[in-house]
Write an enzyme that holds these catalytic residues in place. Structure first.
Site, PDB file in Angstrom:
ATOM      1  N   LEU A  12      -0.923   5.388  19.499  1.00 49.45           N
ATOM      2  CA  LEU A  12       0.238   4.499  19.576  1.00 49.45           C
ATOM      3  C   LEU A  12       1.030   4.728  20.851  1.00 49.45           C
ATOM      4  O   LEU A  12       1.683   3.817  21.359  1.00 49.45           O
ATOM      5  CB  LEU A  12       1.144   4.713  18.357  1.00 49.45           C
ATOM      6  CG  LEU A  12       0.540   4.350  17.001  1.00 49.45           C
ATOM      7  CD1 LEU A  12       1.505   4.710  15.871  1.00 49.45           C
ATOM      8  CD2 LEU A  12       0.187   2.874  16.940  1.00 49.45           C
ATOM      9  N   GLY A  13       1.019   5.950  21.353  1.00 48.15           N
ATOM     10  CA  GLY A  13       1.763   6.260  22.571  1.00 48.15           C
ATOM     11  C   GLY A  13       1.622   7.727  22.906  1.00 48.15           C
ATOM     12  O   GLY A  13       1.258   8.545  22.064  1.00 48.15           O
ATOM     13  N   GLY A  26       3.372  10.951  25.680  1.00 48.40           N
ATOM     14  CA  GLY A  26       4.383  11.350  26.648  1.00 48.40           C
ATOM     15  C   GLY A  26       4.407  12.853  26.769  1.00 48.40           C
ATOM     16  O   GLY A  26       3.540  13.551  26.233  1.00 48.40           O
ATOM     17  N   ASP A  52      19.403  11.232  22.200  1.00 47.03           N
ATOM     18  CA  ASP A  52      18.375  10.515  22.967  1.00 47.03           C
ATOM     19  C   ASP A  52      18.155   9.120  22.399  1.00 47.03           C
ATOM     20  O   ASP A  52      17.027   8.648  22.285  1.00 47.03           O
ATOM     21  CB  ASP A  52      17.073  11.307  22.967  1.00 47.03           C
ATOM     22  CG  ASP A  52      16.143  10.912  24.121  1.00 47.03           C
ATOM     23  OD1 ASP A  52      16.642  10.323  25.098  1.00 47.03           O
ATOM     24  OD2 ASP A  52      14.936  11.192  24.040  1.00 47.03           O
TER      25      ASP A  52
END
Length: 437
Positions: A158-159, A161, A270
């Site tokens: 999905l992602g 980082g 955040d």
């Protein structure tokens, strides 16, 4: 897009680059390790790193992470092809094993006092550092886990980082689709330890319909996995620009989520579009608590979070508390309403450097919404959030009584959000901009 020949550049410890021209239709994790072994000659590497768009190093230690890296690089190749440019080499940084300084799990042995370690590896398995301040709570979280690695079938990335890789996965015993965030443990880096501890503790502690649901956590080799609720609408980052009325309905859940965290003396720190998830049932939930702070008082002093969303007092390094979350909420609303980040203040200005951006936040008047395009109540709500004096910003609980949120509340609020999400997902799908949803 078919896979075109490309160059993989392997960085060696001797400072020499080894270029490898790849023409295979599909590159596997073992293929790369084999070539790295040849490039390193006398050294051994079971993992390697690459750099993402932000320059952060991403660790690759499995086939799934290998495919995530390749998807990232293929998107770069496609962009370069569309603009008539040559794609840069895919640069890899092998992590070289040093025999005698590593245990059988392949983790660097931490020689510092045990109280600074989140975890240690032992022949009997994974144990928590006995001197850690939150040791008892972390032990309880891991002991109460209801899922195991063998029960998880990874479906799609999905992602990814600097904080880890998030997968869409299937929990086979229950046949439920879940999200799994995999974070690599580097017990030599205290900041990584604190991030993992913070996120795990907060996920375990929270029980709210506006906070992402937490199922379980488990260790596997040098990784820790968090199993959470899967939100099929993804993050608000993909929606770019959201109509005022829908954004108002979503904001109710966001403010409720921030209020709930604050009731536990937690600052999110955040808040941004990528950390707010939605689903096709119209639910809106906060996620990603890796930099959150659990406070004994109402103030904090650390400089952590995404700089562009920081309040003036945080940029200046002053003490800050819940008013800083209110400022960030205002920035978020401006971005989602207009479809662009609100700094620089005037559209004609070019993108600002990081230093200039922080100077702008501190010294320039805050951005506002135009009354020609947005309602008076919405404009006033954002203006109240973005008072430069933190004492002038309203408390989160008071924001729920603001006209902008009250006029967007109602029995059909969730249904209207769901309708919008489903419509946008269909549009994005037609444009080929969705993945894993």
């Amino acid at each position: 897009m078919s896979l075109q020949p490309f160059i993989i550049r392997i960085k060696t410890q001797q400072g020499e680059d080894v270029d490898w021209t790849v023409q295979a239709p599909r590159l596997t994790y073992s293929d790369v390790l084999e070539v790295i072994a040849q490039a390193l000659q006398n050294n051994v590497s079971n993992t390697f790193e690459y750099e993402d768009d932000d320059g952060d190093r991403i660790i690759v230690s499995s086939e799934a992470e290998m495919q995530a890296m390749m998807s990232f690089y293929m998107s770069i190749m496609e962009e370069c092809s569309n603009s008539g440019k040559m794609a840069p080499p895919l640069t890899l940084y092998p992590r070289v094993n040093n025999a005698g300084k590593r245990n059988f799990h392949g983790l660097t042995i931490n020689t510092r006092p045990v109280e600074s370690s989140l975890v240690q590896k032992a022949d009997s398995g994974v144990v928590l550092g006995t001197g850690h301040r939150h040791d008892a709570e972390l032990r309880e979280i891991l002991a109460n886990g209801t899922m195991a690695e063998a029960e998880i079938q990874y479906l799609e990335v999905l992602g990814c980082g600097h904080s880890g890789t998030v997968y869409k996965a299937l929990h086979k015993p229950s046949n439920n689709v879940i999200a799994v965030k995999v974070m690599h443990l580097d017990i030599s880096k205290e900041g990584v330890q604190k991030q993992i501890a913070s996120e795990l503790q907060i996920l375990y502690k929270c029980d709210s319909p506006v906070i992402i649901g937490f199922y379980s956590a488990f260790f596997n080799e040098d990784r820790i996995s968090f199993c959470t609720e899967f939100m099929d609408g993804g993050s608000l980052e993909i929606y770019k620009c959201i109509p005022e009325t829908i954004l108002g309905k979503m904001t109710i859940s966001i403010v409720q989520g921030l209020n709930y965290l604050w009731s536990l003396k937690i600052l999110h720190r955040d808040l941004k579009p990528s950390n707010i998830l939605v689903n096709t049932q119209g639910e809106v939930k906060l996620c990603d608590f890796g930099v959150s702070a659990q406070l004994d008082r109402s103030i904090a002093e650390t400089y952590i979070g995404t700089n562009a969303y920081m309040s003036p007092e945080r940029v200046l390094g002053h003490e800050y508390g819940i008013p800083s979350e209110v400022w960030t909420l205002g920035i978020f609303l401006l971005e989602m309403a207009t479809g662009r980040f609100p700094y620089p203040v005037t559209p004609r200005q070019q993108a600002l450097s990081p230093i200039d951006l922080l100077q702008c936040i501190v010294h320039e008047n805050p951005p506002t919404l135009s009354l020609d395009k947005y309602s008076q109540s919405f404009s006033d709500f954002v203006s109240q959030c973005m008072q430069k004096d933190p004492n002038a910003r309203p408390p989160l609980i008071d924001l729920l009584q603001h006209t902008f949120l009250r006029m967007n509340d109602g029995a059909l609020r969730q249904q209207e959000i769901a309708t919008f999400i489903c419509m946008k997902l269909q549009q994005l799908k037609l444009q080929g901009q969705t993945r894993g949803l």
